[in-house]
Write a protein that holds these residues in place. Structure first.
Motif, PDB file in Angstrom:
ATOM      1  N   LYS A 296       0.836  -1.211   0.000  1.00  0.00           N
ATOM      2  CA  LYS A 296       0.000   0.000   0.000  1.00  0.00           C
ATOM      3  C   LYS A 296       0.865   1.254   0.000  1.00  0.00           C
ATOM      4  CE  LYS A 296      -4.073  -1.940   2.271  1.00  0.00           C
ATOM      5  NZ  LYS A 296      -4.898  -1.918   3.483  1.00  0.00           N
ATOM      6  N   LEU A 297       1.927   1.238   0.804  1.00  0.00           N
ATOM      7  CA  LEU A 297       2.810   2.398   0.865  1.00  0.00           C
ATOM      8  C   LEU A 297       3.518   2.622  -0.469  1.00  0.00           C
ATOM      9  CD1 LEU A 297       4.360   2.041   4.431  1.00  0.00           C
ATOM     10  CD2 LEU A 297       2.771   3.811   3.646  1.00  0.00           C
ATOM     11  N   LYS A 298       3.902   1.562  -1.142  1.00  0.00           N
ATOM     12  CA  LYS A 298       4.532   1.708  -2.455  1.00  0.00           C
ATOM     13  C   LYS A 298       3.554   2.306  -3.458  1.00  0.00           C
ATOM     14  CE  LYS A 298       8.085  -1.864  -2.298  1.00  0.00           C
ATOM     15  NZ  LYS A 298       8.530  -3.153  -2.855  1.00  0.00           N
ATOM     16  N   GLN A 299       2.304   1.833  -3.426  1.00  0.00           N
ATOM     17  CA  GLN A 299       1.287   2.377  -4.330  1.00  0.00           C
ATOM     18  C   GLN A 299       1.050   3.857  -4.048  1.00  0.00           C
ATOM     19  OE1 GLN A 299      -2.119  -0.117  -3.751  1.00  0.00           O
ATOM     20  NE2 GLN A 299      -1.375  -1.732  -5.115  1.00  0.00           N
ATOM     21  N   GLU A 300       0.983   4.185  -2.764  1.00  0.00           N
ATOM     22  CA  GLU A 300       0.770   5.580  -2.373  1.00  0.00           C
ATOM     23  C   GLU A 300       1.936   6.447  -2.847  1.00  0.00           C
ATOM     24  OE1 GLU A 300      -0.136   7.577   1.851  1.00  0.00           O
ATOM     25  OE2 GLU A 300      -0.963   5.555   1.618  1.00  0.00           O
ATOM     26  N   LEU A 301       3.139   5.937  -2.685  1.00  0.00           N
ATOM     27  CA  LEU A 301       4.326   6.668  -3.117  1.00  0.00           C
ATOM     28  C   LEU A 301       4.304   6.856  -4.634  1.00  0.00           C
ATOM     29  CD1 LEU A 301       7.098   7.890  -2.463  1.00  0.00           C
ATOM     30  CD2 LEU A 301       8.065   5.601  -2.698  1.00  0.00           C
ATOM     31  N   ASP A 302       3.938   5.816  -5.359  1.00  0.00           N
ATOM     32  CA  ASP A 302       3.836   5.927  -6.818  1.00  0.00           C
ATOM     33  C   ASP A 302       2.800   6.969  -7.226  1.00  0.00           C
ATOM     34  OD1 ASP A 302       5.783   4.019  -7.132  1.00  0.00           O
ATOM     35  OD2 ASP A 302       4.362   2.361  -7.492  1.00  0.00           O
TER      36      ASP A 302
ATOM     37  N   LEU B 133       3.562  10.295  -9.323  1.00  0.00           N
ATOM     38  CA  LEU B 133       2.869  10.572 -10.581  1.00  0.00           C
ATOM     39  C   LEU B 133       2.148  11.922 -10.530  1.00  0.00           C
ATOM     40  CD1 LEU B 133       1.331   7.133 -11.569  1.00  0.00           C
ATOM     41  CD2 LEU B 133       3.083   8.402 -12.794  1.00  0.00           C
ATOM     42  N   GLY B 134       1.492  12.176  -9.412  1.00  0.00           N
ATOM     43  CA  GLY B 134       0.791  13.454  -9.249  1.00  0.00           C
ATOM     44  C   GLY B 134       1.749  14.627  -9.330  1.00  0.00           C
ATOM     45  N   ARG B 135       2.916  14.468  -8.753  1.00  0.00           N
ATOM     46  CA  ARG B 135       3.908  15.538  -8.767  1.00  0.00           C
ATOM     47  C   ARG B 135       4.416  15.753 -10.188  1.00  0.00           C
ATOM     48  NH1 ARG B 135       9.131  14.572  -5.368  1.00  0.00           N
ATOM     49  NH2 ARG B 135       9.786  13.563  -7.270  1.00  0.00           N
ATOM     50  N   GLU B 136       4.633  14.679 -10.923  1.00  0.00           N
ATOM     51  CA  GLU B 136       5.115  14.806 -12.294  1.00  0.00           C
ATOM     52  C   GLU B 136       4.061  15.444 -13.198  1.00  0.00           C
ATOM     53  OE1 GLU B 136       6.311  10.960 -13.625  1.00  0.00           O
ATOM     54  OE2 GLU B 136       7.966  10.835 -12.211  1.00  0.00           O
ATOM     55  N   LYS B 137       2.819  15.056 -13.023  1.00  0.00           N
ATOM     56  CA  LYS B 137       1.749  15.583 -13.872  1.00  0.00           C
ATOM     57  C   LYS B 137       1.499  17.062 -13.607  1.00  0.00           C
ATOM     58  CE  LYS B 137      -0.824  11.331 -14.628  1.00  0.00           C
ATOM     59  NZ  LYS B 137      -2.070  10.602 -14.371  1.00  0.00           N
ATOM     60  N   ARG B 138       1.518  17.431 -12.333  1.00  0.00           N
ATOM     61  CA  ARG B 138       1.165  18.814 -11.984  1.00  0.00           C
ATOM     62  C   ARG B 138       2.316  19.766 -12.283  1.00  0.00           C
ATOM     63  NH1 ARG B 138      -1.137  16.615  -6.710  1.00  0.00           N
ATOM     64  NH2 ARG B 138      -3.233  16.060  -7.335  1.00  0.00           N
ATOM     65  N   GLY B 139       3.461  19.418 -11.855  1.00  0.00           N
ATOM     66  CA  GLY B 139       4.594  20.313 -12.004  1.00  0.00           C
ATOM     67  C   GLY B 139       4.354  21.611 -11.261  1.00  0.00           C
ATOM     68  N   GLY B 140       3.282  21.715 -10.570  1.00  0.00           N
ATOM     69  CA  GLY B 140       2.659  22.818  -9.831  1.00  0.00           C
ATOM     70  C   GLY B 140       3.542  23.833  -9.160  1.00  0.00           C
ATOM     71  N   THR B 141       2.955  24.457  -8.210  1.00  0.00           N
ATOM     72  CA  THR B 141       3.579  25.581  -7.501  1.00  0.00           C
ATOM     73  C   THR B 141       4.620  25.068  -6.518  1.00  0.00           C
ATOM     74  OG1 THR B 141       1.938  25.500  -5.738  1.00  0.00           O
ATOM     75  CG2 THR B 141       1.408  26.865  -7.651  1.00  0.00           C
ATOM     76  N   PRO B 142       5.543  25.929  -6.142  1.00  0.00           N
ATOM     77  CA  PRO B 142       6.596  25.515  -5.215  1.00  0.00           C
ATOM     78  C   PRO B 142       6.052  25.000  -3.881  1.00  0.00           C
ATOM     79  CG  PRO B 142       7.127  27.641  -6.178  1.00  0.00           C
ATOM     80  CD  PRO B 142       5.761  27.262  -6.650  1.00  0.00           C
ATOM     81  N   THR B 143       4.951  25.574  -3.362  1.00  0.00           N
ATOM     82  CA  THR B 143       4.418  25.102  -2.083  1.00  0.00           C
ATOM     83  C   THR B 143       3.849  23.698  -2.224  1.00  0.00           C
ATOM     84  OG1 THR B 143       2.425  26.361  -2.606  1.00  0.00           O
ATOM     85  CG2 THR B 143       3.879  27.273  -0.946  1.00  0.00           C
ATOM     86  N   ARG B 144       3.161  23.495  -3.330  1.00  0.00           N
ATOM     87  CA  ARG B 144       2.630  22.151  -3.581  1.00  0.00           C
ATOM     88  C   ARG B 144       3.776  21.155  -3.725  1.00  0.00           C
ATOM     89  NH1 ARG B 144      -2.219  21.679  -7.932  1.00  0.00           N
ATOM     90  NH2 ARG B 144      -3.867  21.674  -6.383  1.00  0.00           N
ATOM     91  N   HIS B 145       4.767  21.593  -4.450  1.00  0.00           N
ATOM     92  CA  HIS B 145       5.914  20.728  -4.688  1.00  0.00           C
ATOM     93  C   HIS B 145       6.578  20.356  -3.362  1.00  0.00           C
ATOM     94  CE1 HIS B 145       9.008  18.882  -7.078  1.00  0.00           C
ATOM     95  NE2 HIS B 145       9.931  19.547  -6.414  1.00  0.00           N
TER      96      HIS B 145
END
Length: 136
Positions: free
Chosen positions: A34-40, A44-56
């Motif tokens: 479960k932890l591996k899935q959560e980490l993945d 993935l969310g971080r790669e897709k968003r590329g978002g703001t520095p706070t989110r990052h």
């Protein structure tokens, strides 16, 4: 006999401990998965968003927390596997120890039966010779 009883009790305890450790191992493996899935998912969310520095930075913190938990669970899993191996080895030694007295006991019993049979034959020969009938 008391040694066999003691060894049987130790074997029963080892089997119970093995069952507990296997259950713990299964639980840890599920949590690890479960932890591996959560980490993945977080990665993935971080790669897709590329978002703001706070989110990052929040995602990085989550990833670090998850990685720390994953390392902790992995360490726990390794410990459980180690204990399982040790319990299996103890169980094997106990089974071998309990089987040896059984083999010895059966061997002695067979010798005892043969001895009694030989005594019976000698007594019958003595009885027959005293009756004047000769050997059978």
């Amino acid at each position: 006999v008391s040694e066999n009883d003691r060894l049987r009790k130790e074997l029963a305890k080892a089997l119970e401990k093995t069952d507990q450790l296997q259950l713990s191992l299964s639980t840890s493996e599920v949590q690890n998965s479960k932890l591996k899935q959560e980490l993945d998912q977080v990665s993935l969310g971080r790669e897709k968003r590329g978002g703001t520095p706070t989110r990052h930075s929040k995602h990085e913190e989550q990833v670090e927390v998850l990685q720390a938990e994953l390392e902790k669970k992995t360490h726990m899993l390794l410990e459980v596997k180690k204990h399982l191996r040790e319990a299996a080895e103890r169980e094997q030694r106990l089974q071998e120890a309990t089987q040896d007295p059984k083999v010895s006991c059966l061997t002695l019993l067979s010798f005892y039966i043969l001895f009694i049979f030989e005594i019976f034959i000698v007594v019958r020969e003595i009885y027959c010779s005293s009756q004047g009938e000769g050997q059978f």
